[in-house]
Write a protein that holds these residues in place. Structure first.
Motif, PDB file in Angstrom:
ATOM      1  N   ARG A 185     -23.815  -8.384 -26.475  1.00  0.00           N
ATOM      2  CA  ARG A 185     -23.247  -8.095 -27.791  1.00  0.00           C
ATOM      3  C   ARG A 185     -24.221  -7.294 -28.643  1.00  0.00           C
ATOM      4  O   ARG A 185     -23.830  -6.365 -29.353  1.00  0.00           O
ATOM      5  CB  ARG A 185     -22.878  -9.395 -28.519  1.00  0.00           C
ATOM      6  CG  ARG A 185     -21.633 -10.084 -27.967  1.00  0.00           C
ATOM      7  CD  ARG A 185     -21.094 -11.092 -28.971  1.00  0.00           C
ATOM      8  NE  ARG A 185     -22.080 -12.124 -29.296  1.00  0.00           N
ATOM      9  CZ  ARG A 185     -22.224 -13.264 -28.634  1.00  0.00           C
ATOM     10  NH1 ARG A 185     -21.455 -13.512 -27.587  1.00  0.00           N
ATOM     11  NH2 ARG A 185     -23.132 -14.141 -29.008  1.00  0.00           N
ATOM     12  N   ILE A 186     -25.513  -7.644 -28.558  1.00  0.00           N
ATOM     13  CA  ILE A 186     -26.513  -6.942 -29.357  1.00  0.00           C
ATOM     14  C   ILE A 186     -26.639  -5.487 -28.924  1.00  0.00           C
ATOM     15  O   ILE A 186     -26.808  -4.585 -29.761  1.00  0.00           O
ATOM     16  CB  ILE A 186     -27.871  -7.673 -29.283  1.00  0.00           C
ATOM     17  CG1 ILE A 186     -27.799  -8.973 -30.095  1.00  0.00           C
ATOM     18  CG2 ILE A 186     -29.004  -6.784 -29.800  1.00  0.00           C
ATOM     19  CD1 ILE A 186     -29.028  -9.834 -29.994  1.00  0.00           C
ATOM     20  N   ARG A 187     -26.524  -5.212 -27.636  1.00  0.00           N
ATOM     21  CA  ARG A 187     -26.594  -3.824 -27.184  1.00  0.00           C
ATOM     22  C   ARG A 187     -25.461  -2.992 -27.791  1.00  0.00           C
ATOM     23  O   ARG A 187     -25.673  -1.868 -28.244  1.00  0.00           O
ATOM     24  CB  ARG A 187     -26.568  -3.758 -25.651  1.00  0.00           C
ATOM     25  CG  ARG A 187     -27.864  -4.162 -25.001  1.00  0.00           C
ATOM     26  CD  ARG A 187     -27.906  -3.766 -23.531  1.00  0.00           C
ATOM     27  NE  ARG A 187     -26.950  -4.519 -22.734  1.00  0.00           N
ATOM     28  CZ  ARG A 187     -27.200  -5.700 -22.173  1.00  0.00           C
ATOM     29  NH1 ARG A 187     -28.385  -6.273 -22.332  1.00  0.00           N
ATOM     30  NH2 ARG A 187     -26.283  -6.324 -21.445  1.00  0.00           N
ATOM     31  N   GLY A 188     -24.254  -3.560 -27.807  1.00  0.00           N
ATOM     32  CA  GLY A 188     -23.142  -2.853 -28.424  1.00  0.00           C
ATOM     33  C   GLY A 188     -23.364  -2.635 -29.911  1.00  0.00           C
ATOM     34  O   GLY A 188     -23.123  -1.544 -30.443  1.00  0.00           O
ATOM     35  N   TRP A 189     -23.828  -3.687 -30.590  1.00  0.00           N
ATOM     36  CA  TRP A 189     -24.122  -3.578 -32.020  1.00  0.00           C
ATOM     37  C   TRP A 189     -25.225  -2.566 -32.274  1.00  0.00           C
ATOM     38  O   TRP A 189     -25.160  -1.774 -33.235  1.00  0.00           O
ATOM     39  CB  TRP A 189     -24.527  -4.947 -32.569  1.00  0.00           C
ATOM     40  CG  TRP A 189     -25.012  -4.881 -33.987  1.00  0.00           C
ATOM     41  CD1 TRP A 189     -24.247  -4.950 -35.118  1.00  0.00           C
ATOM     42  CD2 TRP A 189     -26.367  -4.705 -34.436  1.00  0.00           C
ATOM     43  NE1 TRP A 189     -25.038  -4.821 -36.240  1.00  0.00           N
ATOM     44  CE2 TRP A 189     -26.340  -4.679 -35.844  1.00  0.00           C
ATOM     45  CE3 TRP A 189     -27.595  -4.575 -33.779  1.00  0.00           C
ATOM     46  CZ2 TRP A 189     -27.493  -4.523 -36.614  1.00  0.00           C
ATOM     47  CZ3 TRP A 189     -28.748  -4.413 -34.533  1.00  0.00           C
ATOM     48  CH2 TRP A 189     -28.704  -4.388 -35.938  1.00  0.00           C
ATOM     49  N   ASP A 190     -26.241  -2.553 -31.441  1.00  0.00           N
ATOM     50  CA  ASP A 190     -27.395  -1.685 -31.620  1.00  0.00           C
ATOM     51  C   ASP A 190     -26.984  -0.210 -31.614  1.00  0.00           C
ATOM     52  O   ASP A 190     -27.466   0.587 -32.437  1.00  0.00           O
ATOM     53  CB  ASP A 190     -28.406  -1.960 -30.503  1.00  0.00           C
ATOM     54  CG  ASP A 190     -29.751  -1.322 -30.768  1.00  0.00           C
ATOM     55  OD1 ASP A 190     -30.404  -1.719 -31.746  1.00  0.00           O
ATOM     56  OD2 ASP A 190     -30.148  -0.428 -29.997  1.00  0.00           O
ATOM     57  N   LEU A 191     -26.106   0.150 -30.701  1.00  0.00           N
ATOM     58  CA  LEU A 191     -25.642   1.538 -30.634  1.00  0.00           C
ATOM     59  C   LEU A 191     -24.840   1.905 -31.881  1.00  0.00           C
ATOM     60  O   LEU A 191     -24.976   3.010 -32.409  1.00  0.00           O
ATOM     61  CB  LEU A 191     -24.797   1.741 -29.379  1.00  0.00           C
ATOM     62  CG  LEU A 191     -25.523   1.579 -28.044  1.00  0.00           C
ATOM     63  CD1 LEU A 191     -24.542   1.706 -26.885  1.00  0.00           C
ATOM     64  CD2 LEU A 191     -26.643   2.607 -27.898  1.00  0.00           C
ATOM     65  N   GLU A 192     -24.031   0.971 -32.355  1.00  0.00           N
ATOM     66  CA  GLU A 192     -23.276   1.214 -33.577  1.00  0.00           C
ATOM     67  C   GLU A 192     -24.212   1.351 -34.773  1.00  0.00           C
ATOM     68  O   GLU A 192     -24.056   2.242 -35.617  1.00  0.00           O
ATOM     69  CB  GLU A 192     -22.287   0.076 -33.808  1.00  0.00           C
ATOM     70  CG  GLU A 192     -21.471   0.223 -35.089  1.00  0.00           C
ATOM     71  CD  GLU A 192     -20.640  -1.010 -35.388  1.00  0.00           C
ATOM     72  OE1 GLU A 192     -20.049  -1.068 -36.485  1.00  0.00           O
ATOM     73  OE2 GLU A 192     -20.580  -1.914 -34.531  1.00  0.00           O
ATOM     74  N   ALA A 193     -25.199   0.467 -34.852  1.00  0.00           N
ATOM     75  CA  ALA A 193     -26.144   0.490 -35.969  1.00  0.00           C
ATOM     76  C   ALA A 193     -26.931   1.793 -36.006  1.00  0.00           C
ATOM     77  O   ALA A 193     -27.232   2.327 -37.086  1.00  0.00           O
ATOM     78  CB  ALA A 193     -27.105  -0.695 -35.857  1.00  0.00           C
ATOM     79  N   ALA A 194     -27.280   2.328 -34.844  1.00  0.00           N
ATOM     80  CA  ALA A 194     -28.040   3.576 -34.792  1.00  0.00           C
ATOM     81  C   ALA A 194     -27.304   4.711 -35.475  1.00  0.00           C
ATOM     82  O   ALA A 194     -27.928   5.627 -36.029  1.00  0.00           O
ATOM     83  CB  ALA A 194     -28.343   3.941 -33.343  1.00  0.00           C
TER      84      ALA A 194
END
Length: 371
Positions: free
Chosen positions: A149-158
């Protein structure tokens, strides 16, 4: 939008629970804007007083749980949403310092967000297996789902970051690989003025956390193969095992030492050994500030901080035998301590502040021209 001022700018860092390399770098960033408010997920005022005493620090809702450096990782699933809820929407400029979550701030419309990236979140992207290994067996399925989940969020946050600034080339490459954006490099600050040239003695030095990925055992094996004494500075979960395994003459585990003693050790060692791959590697610069050469694996940050053949030796192999070769037959007396120290001065805090503020002001001016 004019060049940045404290009144229109806010600062952010993942969590302020200890004073390690990332926090010391952020302290220098904060010194660039001495009255700007600071936002962070968690804050231990006593633990970071050296860098942030008297600053206006705002925390997330997770602060009320009383987490500290020993246990904050249990809150991992809640960090993404918590950082998004930090109230930073009224600022024209956000300057974040991130190795995990601070780049996930939600800026207001038209705001500039400059992220100084120490690394994209290592556990999520590059050290996934190590994160699972360090998790109790019963908790690993949950950890696996959380990191996904964090990997998906991380790409969005970038996508909410206007400009990334990398701390070193390897971080720059990771930013481009993961987020598909370019970044400029500003190397982290090192307190080079603390160190002085001394009279070297016949022992090698390792400085860092005693954890598997620091590859301390490779340094110990290399020293043993080269027939050189070695002193190890640092604490960590791998320390008891290594102490038992290398309980022999010529190997000394010093644990955590005071700043004054570390300065003395750098000045007296024959060389610093860097057996692992660092994004930047502050210890390598500190040793050079004391006029001492560095022997390290020819990858990562040392390629940017060590001049091969002049301020140290970079080894192409990554095993103990390759590292032991120069440790065995190198004439360390041929290195010029003054030249080594001059190289370290490139990474002073003064240089960092000048370079970083100039970059932020340039980005601010460009942002203003577009709005």
């Amino acid at each position: 939008m004019a060049p940045t001022s404290d009144t229109s700018l806010a600062l952010a860092h993942d969590y302020l629970l200890t004073m390690r390399g990332a926090e010391r770098t952020f302290a220098e960033m904060a010194a660039c804007w001495p009255t700007a408010p600071i936002y962070t997920l968690l804050y231990d005022e006593r633990a970071v007083a050296d860098g942030f005493a008297g600053r206006d620090v705002h925390t997330s809702g997770l602060q009320r749980l009383g987490a500290n450096q020993r246990n904050f990782r249990y809150l991992l699933p809640f960090f993404p949403k918590a950082v998004e809820r930090l109230p930073v929407g009224d600022y024209d400029v956000l300057v974040s310092s991130s190795s995990a979550f601070a780049h996930g701030l939600r800026p207001g419309p038209g705001a500039l967000h400059v992220c100084y990236c120490h690394s994209p979140f290592r556990y999520a992207w590059f050290e996934h297996e190590r994160a699972l290994e360090e998790t109790p067996a019963l908790g690993r399925p949950l950890m696996r789902r959380t990191l996904k989940r964090i990997r998906g969020w991380d790409l969005e946050a970038a996508g909410r970051v206007s400009r990334y600034v990398a701390n070193a080339r390897i971080t720059q490459e990771r930013i481009e690989q993961l987020y598909g954006v370019e970044s400029e490099i500003v190397h982290p600050p090192v307190a080079v003025e603390r160190f002085a040239i001394g009279k070297p003695e016949d022992f090698l030095l390792f400085v860092g956390q005693i954890v598997p990925h620091k590859r301390v055992e490779v340094a110990l094996k290399a020293a043993q193969l080269a027939g050189r004494p070695i002193k190890v500075v640092g604490e960590g979960p791998d320390l008891p095992r290594l102490r038992e395994l290398y309980n022999r003459p010529g190997v000394e585990f010093l644990g955590s030492v005071s700043d004054d003693r570390l300065v003395d050790l750098y000045a007296r060692c024959i060389a610093l050994v860097v057996p692992n791959i660092e994004e930047f590697g502050i210890a390598a610069v500190e040793a050079q500030a004391a006029g001492r050469p560095v022997v390290g694996v020819n990858r990562g940050g040392v390629r940017e901080t060590v001049v091969d053949g002049e301020t140290g030796v970079l080894v192409d192999g990554e095993d103990a035998a390759a590292l032991a070769e120069p440790l065995y037959d190198l004439d360390f007396g041929r290195f010029d301590p003054e030249a080594i120290r001059a190289n370290a001065n490139r990474f002073s805090a003064t240089s960092f502040r000048a370079n970083f503020t100039a970059l932020v002001d340039r980005y601010t001016t460009k942002q203003g021209a577009l709005t």
